[in-house]
Write a protein that holds these residues in place. Structure first.
Motif, PDB file in Angstrom:
ATOM      1  N   TYR A  44       5.949 -41.844  12.522  1.00 26.10           N
ATOM      2  CA  TYR A  44       5.079 -41.220  13.515  1.00 26.10           C
ATOM      3  C   TYR A  44       4.041 -40.365  12.788  1.00 26.10           C
ATOM      4  O   TYR A  44       4.398 -39.545  11.942  1.00 26.10           O
ATOM      5  N   ILE A  45       2.782 -40.573  13.130  1.00 26.94           N
ATOM      6  CA  ILE A  45       1.701 -39.799  12.518  1.00 26.94           C
ATOM      7  C   ILE A  45       0.854 -39.199  13.635  1.00 26.94           C
ATOM      8  O   ILE A  45       0.385 -39.917  14.518  1.00 26.94           O
ATOM      9  N   PHE A  46       0.697 -37.888  13.573  1.00 26.11           N
ATOM     10  CA  PHE A  46      -0.085 -37.155  14.568  1.00 26.11           C
ATOM     11  C   PHE A  46      -1.254 -36.464  13.873  1.00 26.11           C
ATOM     12  O   PHE A  46      -1.064 -35.823  12.841  1.00 26.11           O
ATOM     13  N   LEU A  47      -2.421 -36.609  14.448  1.00 29.65           N
ATOM     14  CA  LEU A  47      -3.592 -35.878  14.007  1.00 29.65           C
ATOM     15  C   LEU A  47      -3.775 -34.705  14.966  1.00 29.65           C
ATOM     16  O   LEU A  47      -3.645 -34.881  16.176  1.00 29.65           O
ATOM     17  N   VAL A  48      -4.089 -33.531  14.442  1.00 25.83           N
ATOM     18  CA  VAL A  48      -4.306 -32.354  15.275  1.00 25.83           C
ATOM     19  C   VAL A  48      -5.717 -31.852  15.009  1.00 25.83           C
ATOM     20  O   VAL A  48      -6.078 -31.600  13.856  1.00 25.83           O
ATOM     21  N   THR A  49      -6.508 -31.727  16.068  1.00 28.43           N
ATOM     22  CA  THR A  49      -7.888 -31.298  15.919  1.00 28.43           C
ATOM     23  C   THR A  49      -8.392 -30.607  17.168  1.00 28.43           C
ATOM     24  O   THR A  49      -7.832 -30.797  18.252  1.00 28.43           O
ATOM     25  N   SER A  50      -9.453 -29.845  16.996  1.00 31.03           N
ATOM     26  CA  SER A  50     -10.143 -29.289  18.157  1.00 31.03           C
ATOM     27  C   SER A  50     -11.521 -29.954  18.310  1.00 31.03           C
ATOM     28  O   SER A  50     -12.289 -29.579  19.185  1.00 31.03           O
ATOM     29  N   ASP A  51     -11.800 -30.942  17.482  1.00 31.82           N
ATOM     30  CA  ASP A  51     -13.065 -31.677  17.526  1.00 31.82           C
ATOM     31  C   ASP A  51     -12.899 -32.883  18.450  1.00 31.82           C
ATOM     32  O   ASP A  51     -12.260 -33.871  18.096  1.00 31.82           O
ATOM     33  N   ASN A  52     -13.492 -32.802  19.644  1.00 27.02           N
ATOM     34  CA  ASN A  52     -13.282 -33.861  20.640  1.00 27.02           C
ATOM     35  C   ASN A  52     -13.937 -35.193  20.266  1.00 27.02           C
ATOM     36  O   ASN A  52     -13.665 -36.210  20.904  1.00 27.02           O
ATOM     37  N   LYS A  53     -14.764 -35.226  19.247  1.00 30.03           N
ATOM     38  CA  LYS A  53     -15.371 -36.492  18.819  1.00 30.03           C
ATOM     39  C   LYS A  53     -14.318 -37.495  18.346  1.00 30.03           C
ATOM     40  O   LYS A  53     -14.530 -38.696  18.421  1.00 30.03           O
ATOM     41  N   TRP A  54     -13.199 -37.003  17.854  1.00 29.47           N
ATOM     42  CA  TRP A  54     -12.146 -37.893  17.363  1.00 29.47           C
ATOM     43  C   TRP A  54     -11.444 -38.643  18.491  1.00 29.47           C
ATOM     44  O   TRP A  54     -10.818 -39.670  18.249  1.00 29.47           O
ATOM     45  N   ARG A  55     -11.543 -38.171  19.714  1.00 29.63           N
ATOM     46  CA  ARG A  55     -10.823 -38.796  20.835  1.00 29.63           C
ATOM     47  C   ARG A  55     -11.228 -40.243  21.020  1.00 29.63           C
ATOM     48  O   ARG A  55     -10.365 -41.099  21.238  1.00 29.63           O
ATOM     49  N   LYS A  56     -12.506 -40.557  20.946  1.00 27.06           N
ATOM     50  CA  LYS A  56     -12.961 -41.933  21.118  1.00 27.06           C
ATOM     51  C   LYS A  56     -12.681 -42.780  19.889  1.00 27.06           C
ATOM     52  O   LYS A  56     -12.293 -43.938  19.991  1.00 27.06           O
ATOM     53  N   VAL A  57     -12.867 -42.203  18.729  1.00 31.28           N
ATOM     54  CA  VAL A  57     -12.781 -42.948  17.469  1.00 31.28           C
ATOM     55  C   VAL A  57     -11.354 -43.388  17.152  1.00 31.28           C
ATOM     56  O   VAL A  57     -11.138 -44.448  16.566  1.00 31.28           O
ATOM     57  N   THR A  58     -10.368 -42.614  17.541  1.00 25.05           N
ATOM     58  CA  THR A  58      -8.988 -42.905  17.153  1.00 25.05           C
ATOM     59  C   THR A  58      -8.231 -43.790  18.140  1.00 25.05           C
ATOM     60  O   THR A  58      -7.072 -44.116  17.896  1.00 25.05           O
ATOM     61  N   LYS A  59      -8.874 -44.200  19.207  1.00 21.84           N
ATOM     62  CA  LYS A  59      -8.179 -44.996  20.226  1.00 21.84           C
ATOM     63  C   LYS A  59      -7.564 -46.273  19.676  1.00 21.84           C
ATOM     64  O   LYS A  59      -6.487 -46.682  20.101  1.00 21.84           O
ATOM     65  N   ASP A  60      -8.230 -46.929  18.731  1.00 21.80           N
ATOM     66  CA  ASP A  60      -7.724 -48.192  18.191  1.00 21.80           C
ATOM     67  C   ASP A  60      -6.958 -48.009  16.882  1.00 21.80           C
ATOM     68  O   ASP A  60      -6.624 -48.977  16.212  1.00 21.80           O
ATOM     69  N   MET A  61      -6.638 -46.772  16.533  1.00 19.47           N
ATOM     70  CA  MET A  61      -5.865 -46.496  15.321  1.00 19.47           C
ATOM     71  C   MET A  61      -4.395 -46.352  15.711  1.00 19.47           C
ATOM     72  O   MET A  61      -4.068 -45.978  16.827  1.00 19.47           O
ATOM     73  N   ASP A  62      -3.519 -46.635  14.771  1.00 23.72           N
ATOM     74  CA  ASP A  62      -2.081 -46.587  15.027  1.00 23.72           C
ATOM     75  C   ASP A  62      -1.538 -45.182  14.757  1.00 23.72           C
ATOM     76  O   ASP A  62      -0.666 -44.979  13.923  1.00 23.72           O
ATOM     77  N   ILE A  63      -2.080 -44.217  15.475  1.00 22.26           N
ATOM     78  CA  ILE A  63      -1.675 -42.812  15.354  1.00 22.26           C
ATOM     79  C   ILE A  63      -1.804 -42.164  16.718  1.00 22.26           C
ATOM     80  O   ILE A  63      -2.350 -42.746  17.647  1.00 22.26           O
ATOM     81  N   GLU A  64      -1.289 -40.965  16.808  1.00 17.71           N
ATOM     82  CA  GLU A  64      -1.451 -40.165  18.017  1.00 17.71           C
ATOM     83  C   GLU A  64      -2.390 -39.014  17.695  1.00 17.71           C
ATOM     84  O   GLU A  64      -2.244 -38.352  16.668  1.00 17.71           O
ATOM     85  N   LEU A  65      -3.337 -38.778  18.574  1.00 14.38           N
ATOM     86  CA  LEU A  65      -4.260 -37.661  18.415  1.00 14.38           C
ATOM     87  C   LEU A  65      -3.855 -36.546  19.365  1.00 14.38           C
ATOM     88  O   LEU A  65      -3.689 -36.776  20.564  1.00 14.38           O
ATOM     89  N   ILE A  66      -3.703 -35.365  18.810  1.00 16.93           N
ATOM     90  CA  ILE A  66      -3.445 -34.184  19.621  1.00 16.93           C
ATOM     91  C   ILE A  66      -4.717 -33.361  19.582  1.00 16.93           C
ATOM     92  O   ILE A  66      -5.079 -32.810  18.535  1.00 16.93           O
ATOM     93  N   TRP A  67      -5.395 -33.326  20.715  1.00 18.58           N
ATOM     94  CA  TRP A  67      -6.641 -32.578  20.808  1.00 18.58           C
ATOM     95  C   TRP A  67      -6.347 -31.231  21.433  1.00 18.58           C
ATOM     96  O   TRP A  67      -5.784 -31.140  22.522  1.00 18.58           O
ATOM     97  N   ILE A  68      -6.715 -30.188  20.712  1.00 22.07           N
ATOM     98  CA  ILE A  68      -6.522 -28.834  21.185  1.00 22.07           C
ATOM     99  C   ILE A  68      -7.886 -28.273  21.562  1.00 22.07           C
ATOM    100  O   ILE A  68      -8.759 -28.169  20.700  1.00 22.07           O
ATOM    101  N   PRO A  69      -8.082 -27.956  22.826  1.00 24.42           N
ATOM    102  CA  PRO A  69      -9.373 -27.376  23.208  1.00 24.42           C
ATOM    103  C   PRO A  69      -9.651 -26.125  22.390  1.00 24.42           C
ATOM    104  O   PRO A  69      -8.751 -25.331  22.127  1.00 24.42           O
ATOM    105  N   GLY A  70     -10.886 -25.981  21.967  1.00 21.94           N
ATOM    106  CA  GLY A  70     -11.262 -24.834  21.152  1.00 21.94           C
ATOM    107  C   GLY A  70     -11.103 -23.523  21.906  1.00 21.94           C
ATOM    108  O   GLY A  70     -11.333 -23.438  23.100  1.00 21.94           O
TER     109      GLY A  70
END
Length: 153
Positions: free
Chosen positions: A95-121
């Motif tokens: 399991y691989i999780f990315l943690v970011t507050s940069d919402n640009k990653w939300r669209k880019v990571t959709k087709d990647m085999d990871i989970e994105l955790i977006w934290i609102p700034g």
């Protein structure tokens, strides 16, 4: 566990039990108008990641921060990040999780085999304030639930 001399020794002895990697994605810039805000967001992400690691110790490993220039195009940065993730997945982390507050990653990571955790700034402020601490604590609990739910799938 974190990428520190003490934790790396423990990780080496127990790596078959540590199946989850957390990668903080940290933008940076030396533009005066962005530097303060971005460094504050880095501090916020670090607080989240530290609390998650503390609660889920023995099952997660926090990878060193992945830094990228805020001015770079995220779609182009995706290739470099994917190579980084591919290397980490070989360790092996299931399991691989990315943690970011940069919402640009939300669209880019959709087709990647990871989970994105977006934290609102969080707006610049005092991280020690009781209200801010309560918001972070509540969100950390939700993130922990998300991570633990992925283990049960």
């Amino acid at each position: 566990m974190k990428y520190s001399s003490k934790d790396v020794v423990a990780y080496s002895k127990a790596k078959e039990y540590i199946d989850t990697a957390i990668i903080p994605l940290i933008p940076f810039s030396f533009e005066d108008e962005e530097m303060s805000s971005l460094s504050f967001q880095k501090d916020v992400i670090q607080i989240y990641v530290d609390q998650i690691e503390r609660e889920l110790k023995g099952r997660v490993f926090v990878i060193p921060e992945y830094y990228y220039l805020k001015q770079d195009k995220i779609a182009e940065e995706k290739e470099r990040l994917q190579a980084f993730i591919d290397h980490i997945a070989k360790q092996p982390f299931k399991y691989i999780f990315l943690v970011t507050s940069d919402n640009k990653w939300r669209k880019v990571t959709k087709d990647m085999d990871i989970e994105l955790i977006w934290i609102p700034g969080i707006k610049d402020g005092h991280l020690e304030q009781a209200e801010t601490q309560q918001v972070i604590k509540s969100q950390v609990q939700e993130i922990q639930t998300l991570i633990m739910d992925s283990w049960n799938e």
